[in-house]
Design a protein around this motif. Sequence first.
Motif, PDB file in Angstrom:
ATOM      1  N   ASP A 173       0.812  -1.218   0.000  1.00  0.00           N
ATOM      2  CA  ASP A 173       0.000   0.000   0.000  1.00  0.00           C
ATOM      3  C   ASP A 173       0.842   1.264   0.000  1.00  0.00           C
ATOM      4  OD1 ASP A 173      -2.296  -1.503  -0.004  1.00  0.00           O
ATOM      5  OD2 ASP A 173      -2.520  -1.496   2.173  1.00  0.00           O
ATOM      6  N   VAL A 174       2.086   1.150   0.458  1.00  0.00           N
ATOM      7  CA  VAL A 174       2.947   2.336   0.523  1.00  0.00           C
ATOM      8  C   VAL A 174       4.149   2.203  -0.401  1.00  0.00           C
ATOM      9  CG1 VAL A 174       2.248   2.898   2.878  1.00  0.00           C
ATOM     10  CG2 VAL A 174       4.187   1.373   2.500  1.00  0.00           C
ATOM     11  N   SER A 175       4.146   1.212  -1.277  1.00  0.00           N
ATOM     12  CA  SER A 175       5.302   0.998  -2.147  1.00  0.00           C
ATOM     13  C   SER A 175       5.488   2.144  -3.135  1.00  0.00           C
ATOM     14  CB  SER A 175       5.139  -0.324  -2.902  1.00  0.00           C
ATOM     15  OG  SER A 175       3.962  -0.311  -3.684  1.00  0.00           O
ATOM     16  N   HIS A 176       4.381   2.785  -3.529  1.00  0.00           N
ATOM     17  CA  HIS A 176       4.498   3.892  -4.478  1.00  0.00           C
ATOM     18  C   HIS A 176       5.129   5.133  -3.843  1.00  0.00           C
ATOM     19  CE1 HIS A 176       0.736   4.573  -2.314  1.00  0.00           C
ATOM     20  NE2 HIS A 176       0.845   5.849  -2.626  1.00  0.00           N
ATOM     21  N   LEU A 177       5.183   5.184  -2.498  1.00  0.00           N
ATOM     22  CA  LEU A 177       5.800   6.322  -1.818  1.00  0.00           C
ATOM     23  C   LEU A 177       7.293   6.129  -1.596  1.00  0.00           C
ATOM     24  CD1 LEU A 177       3.077   6.857   0.937  1.00  0.00           C
ATOM     25  CD2 LEU A 177       3.304   8.114  -1.216  1.00  0.00           C
ATOM     26  N   ARG A 178       7.799   4.918  -1.813  1.00  0.00           N
ATOM     27  CA  ARG A 178       9.192   4.599  -1.511  1.00  0.00           C
ATOM     28  C   ARG A 178      10.123   5.309  -2.506  1.00  0.00           C
ATOM     29  NH1 ARG A 178      11.703   0.256   1.193  1.00  0.00           N
ATOM     30  NH2 ARG A 178      13.817  -0.190   0.456  1.00  0.00           N
ATOM     31  N   PRO A 179      11.129   6.041  -2.013  1.00  0.00           N
ATOM     32  CA  PRO A 179      12.050   6.735  -2.923  1.00  0.00           C
ATOM     33  C   PRO A 179      12.901   5.747  -3.712  1.00  0.00           C
ATOM     34  CG  PRO A 179      12.137   7.665  -0.702  1.00  0.00           C
ATOM     35  CD  PRO A 179      11.369   6.386  -0.607  1.00  0.00           C
ATOM     36  N   ILE A 180      13.372   6.191  -4.864  1.00  0.00           N
ATOM     37  CA  ILE A 180      14.199   5.349  -5.716  1.00  0.00           C
ATOM     38  C   ILE A 180      15.670   5.456  -5.334  1.00  0.00           C
ATOM     39  CG2 ILE A 180      14.851   4.882  -8.115  1.00  0.00           C
ATOM     40  CD1 ILE A 180      12.229   6.048  -9.003  1.00  0.00           C
ATOM     41  N   MET A 181      16.110   6.632  -4.952  1.00  0.00           N
ATOM     42  CA  MET A 181      17.523   6.843  -4.646  1.00  0.00           C
ATOM     43  C   MET A 181      17.876   6.282  -3.266  1.00  0.00           C
ATOM     44  SD  MET A 181      15.402   9.378  -3.950  1.00  0.00           S
ATOM     45  CE  MET A 181      15.459  10.333  -5.469  1.00  0.00           C
TER      46      MET A 181
ATOM     47  N   VAL B  71      19.538   6.048   0.640  1.00  0.00           N
ATOM     48  CA  VAL B  71      19.299   6.918   1.791  1.00  0.00           C
ATOM     49  C   VAL B  71      20.346   8.030   1.867  1.00  0.00           C
ATOM     50  CG1 VAL B  71      19.061   6.992   4.306  1.00  0.00           C
ATOM     51  CG2 VAL B  71      18.240   5.002   3.018  1.00  0.00           C
ATOM     52  N   LYS B  72      21.623   7.701   1.552  1.00  0.00           N
ATOM     53  CA  LYS B  72      22.681   8.698   1.673  1.00  0.00           C
ATOM     54  C   LYS B  72      22.521   9.831   0.666  1.00  0.00           C
ATOM     55  CE  LYS B  72      26.129   5.496   3.534  1.00  0.00           C
ATOM     56  NZ  LYS B  72      27.484   4.913   3.359  1.00  0.00           N
ATOM     57  N   GLU B  73      21.888   9.571  -0.448  1.00  0.00           N
ATOM     58  CA  GLU B  73      21.738  10.603  -1.461  1.00  0.00           C
ATOM     59  C   GLU B  73      20.616  11.588  -1.137  1.00  0.00           C
ATOM     60  OE1 GLU B  73      21.391   8.998  -5.327  1.00  0.00           O
ATOM     61  OE2 GLU B  73      23.251   7.822  -5.223  1.00  0.00           O
ATOM     62  N   ASP B  74      19.543  11.088  -0.538  1.00  0.00           N
ATOM     63  CA  ASP B  74      18.407  11.971  -0.241  1.00  0.00           C
ATOM     64  C   ASP B  74      17.758  11.511   1.062  1.00  0.00           C
ATOM     65  OD1 ASP B  74      16.363  13.761  -0.247  1.00  0.00           O
ATOM     66  OD2 ASP B  74      15.617  13.285  -2.249  1.00  0.00           O
ATOM     67  N   CYS B  75      18.315  11.959   2.171  1.00  0.00           N
ATOM     68  CA  CYS B  75      17.769  11.570   3.482  1.00  0.00           C
ATOM     69  C   CYS B  75      16.390  12.175   3.716  1.00  0.00           C
ATOM     70  CB  CYS B  75      18.727  12.020   4.594  1.00  0.00           C
ATOM     71  SG  CYS B  75      20.379  11.302   4.481  1.00  0.00           S
ATOM     72  N   ARG B  76      16.164  13.357   3.190  1.00  0.00           N
ATOM     73  CA  ARG B  76      14.885  14.032   3.406  1.00  0.00           C
ATOM     74  C   ARG B  76      13.738  13.259   2.765  1.00  0.00           C
ATOM     75  NH1 ARG B  76      13.653  20.407   1.934  1.00  0.00           N
ATOM     76  NH2 ARG B  76      11.521  20.453   2.818  1.00  0.00           N
TER      77      ARG B  76
ATOM     78  N   ARG C 203      10.487  11.688   4.668  1.00  0.00           N
ATOM     79  CA  ARG C 203       9.129  11.967   4.193  1.00  0.00           C
ATOM     80  C   ARG C 203       8.378  10.665   3.918  1.00  0.00           C
ATOM     81  NH1 ARG C 203       6.586  12.851  -0.788  1.00  0.00           N
ATOM     82  NH2 ARG C 203       4.870  14.372  -0.678  1.00  0.00           N
ATOM     83  N   TYR C 204       9.071   9.682   3.348  1.00  0.00           N
ATOM     84  CA  TYR C 204       8.468   8.371   3.104  1.00  0.00           C
ATOM     85  C   TYR C 204       8.051   7.700   4.410  1.00  0.00           C
ATOM     86  CZ  TYR C 204       8.534   3.302   2.407  1.00  0.00           C
ATOM     87  OH  TYR C 204       8.226   1.971   2.427  1.00  0.00           O
ATOM     88  N   ALA C 205       8.909   7.794   5.443  1.00  0.00           N
ATOM     89  CA  ALA C 205       8.580   7.186   6.731  1.00  0.00           C
ATOM     90  C   ALA C 205       7.335   7.821   7.350  1.00  0.00           C
ATOM     91  CB  ALA C 205       9.772   7.299   7.679  1.00  0.00           C
TER      92      ALA C 205
END
Length: 417
Positions: free
Chosen positions: A146-154, A156-161, A165-167
Amino acid sequence: MKILSAVTVDEDGNETFDAGVALDKLRKSVELHMLAIYHDSDSNPWKLPKKWEDLNPGEWSEVFQDGIDDRPGNSIWAMNRRYLVSPINGTLKYNRLGQQERGDLNNPLEKASLVLSDVSLTVTEAQYYDCIKLLETFSRFRTRVDVSHLRPIMPVKEDCRAWWRYAVLAGLRQKKLCYWFSWERTRYLCQLRRRYVQLYATLLQQAPSVDIYEIRQIEKILDSKVIILWRLLGHAKVETVKSKETLHKKGSSKRRWWPFGWNSAGLPSEEGGGLEPQLDEEQLTKEEWQAINKLLSYQLDDELSFPVEKVSPNTIRFLVDVSIGQAAARIINIGHTEVMCGRFEQLQVVTSLYLKSTRCDVTLRYCGLSSPEGSLAESVVCEGKTNALDVSFVRAPIGMDLDWQFVAKISPCYVTV
């Protein structure tokens, strides 16, 4: 599984070919041989010299059929095999009466009989833990999908923000909490909806100028349910445009060449009255018209069907008979010691479907429960009672003002603690 076959048979049970046009009388026979289910816990992965898709039927039989077939399993593939369901055999026979044989009320119009041989179920402690892990994996997948579409592609070190936001969004969604949007966020989503519906409607019209990449980028930040809803809006927009174009074409085609007449006086014309039904007809797709024509051209054949109005309330329309000779279920601990075993003999379940009633009869000849210390419970057949259990359930009994009826007869049982 070794063999699974289904054939048409005659009255003597021999295989035949039914060349009848109406198939008035029908007999089918299904045979099942050596059906088994096994699960080897803590086993090493199989190493094959070929890929799975490159194996021929003989190589498939060598890998999977050893130990299930009549021959014993002595190959490397059948070593340490632990069966959940030991190989069983069964037969299924289906019989439909002909038009000339439907006079007797005791003979069901359709009958299906299933006979199973010895059934053995065995569950070890290791298999139980593996099943629990498998169910937990499915549960985690259902939670995360249900939340897979919110998961970032990059990473964690590249875009922690983005990951924070995903969490937050995933936690709010899983807890079913509502959070308020700012006015700017609401206005942005409304504009995004208009843009997506416009692009998707253009895509449906097969326009070459549509930007599919922009559609994919918008879908990445949307929920699957929102995408489906917006696509439905796009389909509705396209249908509205088509209906307006059709209405305009019909109006221009039926316009009279003589400008002076009844229509010029503002009186109702034939165009306005008969246009809507024709417009509704033309909105149907080709597949819908084929389905409608198929329904209209299909005629019920008295020899193929049993009309409800011609069947007596006391006639058995369909009967299902399931018989199991012997069955046992065992639980084995990690030390390969049998913890508990339950078994029964001659179980028969007969379900009869009438016009407005349903009857189910269950008979059991013997049942028992044992442990390593000895017998825990065992049924005893006494005088006048040949079965350990007789159960009858009837929904809407015929000739009785009852919703349902339940009758159970249990023979004496010895319990040892």
